[in-house]
Design an enzyme around this catalytic site. Structure first.
Site, PDB file in Angstrom:
ATOM      1  N   LYS A 123       0.882  -1.169   0.000  1.00  0.00           N
ATOM      2  CA  LYS A 123       0.000   0.000   0.000  1.00  0.00           C
ATOM      3  C   LYS A 123       0.926   1.227   0.000  1.00  0.00           C
ATOM      4  O   LYS A 123       1.219   1.818   1.044  1.00  0.00           O
ATOM      5  CB  LYS A 123      -0.916  -0.052   1.231  1.00  0.00           C
TER       6      LYS A 123
HETATM    7  N1  PMP Z   1      -7.689  -2.126  -3.045  1.00  0.00           N
HETATM    8  C1  PMP Z   1      -7.166  -0.884  -2.944  1.00  0.00           C
HETATM    9  C2  PMP Z   1      -6.460  -0.305  -4.117  1.00  0.00           C
HETATM   10  C3  PMP Z   1      -7.295  -0.159  -1.740  1.00  0.00           C
HETATM   11  O1  PMP Z   1      -6.785   1.069  -1.632  1.00  0.00           O
HETATM   12  C4  PMP Z   1      -7.992  -0.749  -0.661  1.00  0.00           C
HETATM   13  C5  PMP Z   1      -8.164   0.019   0.624  1.00  0.00           C
HETATM   14  N2  PMP Z   1      -7.078  -0.164   1.471  1.00  0.00           N
HETATM   15  C6  PMP Z   1      -8.510  -2.045  -0.816  1.00  0.00           C
HETATM   16  C7  PMP Z   1      -8.337  -2.697  -2.021  1.00  0.00           C
HETATM   17  C8  PMP Z   1      -9.222  -2.733   0.320  1.00  0.00           C
HETATM   18  O2  PMP Z   1      -8.297  -3.047   1.312  1.00  0.00           O
HETATM   19  P1  PMP Z   1      -8.747  -3.165   2.854  1.00  0.00           P
HETATM   20  O3  PMP Z   1      -9.906  -4.073   2.875  1.00  0.00           O
HETATM   21  O4  PMP Z   1      -7.548  -3.716   3.518  1.00  0.00           O
HETATM   22  O5  PMP Z   1      -9.095  -1.792   3.291  1.00  0.00           O
END
Ligand code: PMP
Length: 296
Positions: A154
């Protein structure tokens, strides 16, 4: 949206300081090159008090993101969780969005950082009342190619791609964009993962070309307890457009039903879909209501 006021505290490198007084260096690699990693975490006001949902999983992903990006991560995860609860308490936040960011000091060269800073800030997120179904489009932008970056990290710079996709989607009158991977399979939305329902089963793209969502992993686990068959496989645009229903999921979005993709509307009534069942179950889970409901 006001993220802070003169009373707000943030956590920066081991200390709490007033958000309004905190400073960063304008010559940093993170600001210039998007070379930073971050997380998005939710805290919920539960009957057991304020709870940071999947705190360990989020900080572990932050650590993994930093490692993949060669950004130092000299922090203890349990300590970061402890400081996150303290931050919420200092700001009197109960339903909150928490944003940890690991960023790099001044350096204009394109080399890995040897030092980093950690910021944790948080703001009020209100109570989720359920949102309307999303109108999404297939983006003309692809997700970053796994051969050009570590897509499972991320990393801040990856979100330029997300901003381009949502800007395009909104300019065309849609709420959200779904992006394809380099093989034209469904990857994910700008900030959420995608699931679709077809013939009583759920499908979602496998890991590899997407962010490994913590909500996605939670849903896959919930499916096991609810006896819902959930299959991880590559999905084409046609697969998605011929689904019975679909939804987006993420820490911020939670579970958000999709009304249509481009101009194709899903035939199932949302409240009767597996997504709606999972939406209710997820809500009970984050609010720690599962056993509570049985008891009362
Ligand atoms: N894909 C992307 C590109 C994101 O930014 C997020 C948000 N963090 C998610 C998927 C979903 O991830 P999470 O469930 O860990 O928030």
């Amino acid at each position: 949206m006001q993220y802070y006021d003169s009373n707000t505290f943030l956590y920066l490198n081991g200390k709490f300081s007033k958000a309004a007084d905190a400073k960063t260096d304008l010559y940093g690699q993170s600001l210039h090159y998007g070379y930073a990693v971050f997380e998005g975490i939710r805290a919920y006001n539960t009957h057991n008090g304020t709870r940071v949902f999947k705190a360990k999983e989020h900080y572990e992903r932050l650590k993994r993101s930093a490692e993949l990006m060669h950004i130092p991560f000299p922090y203890n995860i349990n300590e970061l969780i402890k400081q996150t609860y303290k931050l919420l308490e200092k700001n009197n936040l109960k339903d909150a969005y928490i944003r940890p960011l690991v960023f790099c000091p001044p350096h204009m060269s394109l080399v890995a950082a040897t030092e980093a800073s950690i910021l944790i800030c948080a703001w009020d997120w209100g109570t989720y009342l359920g949102s309307s179904l999303q109108k999404v489009c297939i983006s003309s932008y692809q997700r970053p190619n796994p051969k050009s970056t570590h897509v499972e990290a991320k990393a801040s710079g990856h979100y330029v791609n997300s901003i381009l996709a949502t800007t395009e989607a909104k300019s065309k009158g849609y709420d959200e964009a779904i992006l394809l991977d380099m093989h034209n399979n469904i990857a994910e939305a700008s900030g959420a993962n995608v699931f679709m329902e077809k013939g009583g089963k759920l499908y979602t793209p496998p890991l590899g070309n997407i962010l490994p969502g913590i909500t996605r992993a939670t849903i896959i686990k919930l499916c096991k307890t609810l006896d819902i068959e959930c299959i991880e496989k590559h999905l084409s645009v046609d697969d998605l457009k011929s689904a019975d229903s679909a939804f987006l999921c993420g820490t911020a979005a939670e579970i958000a039903g999709i009304a249509s993709v481009d101009e194709v509307s899903f035939p199932a009534v949302w409240t009767e879909t597996l997504g709606a069942t999972l939406q209710r179950t997820y809500k009970a889970l984050v609010l720690e209501k599962q056993n509570y409901e049985v008891i009362i």
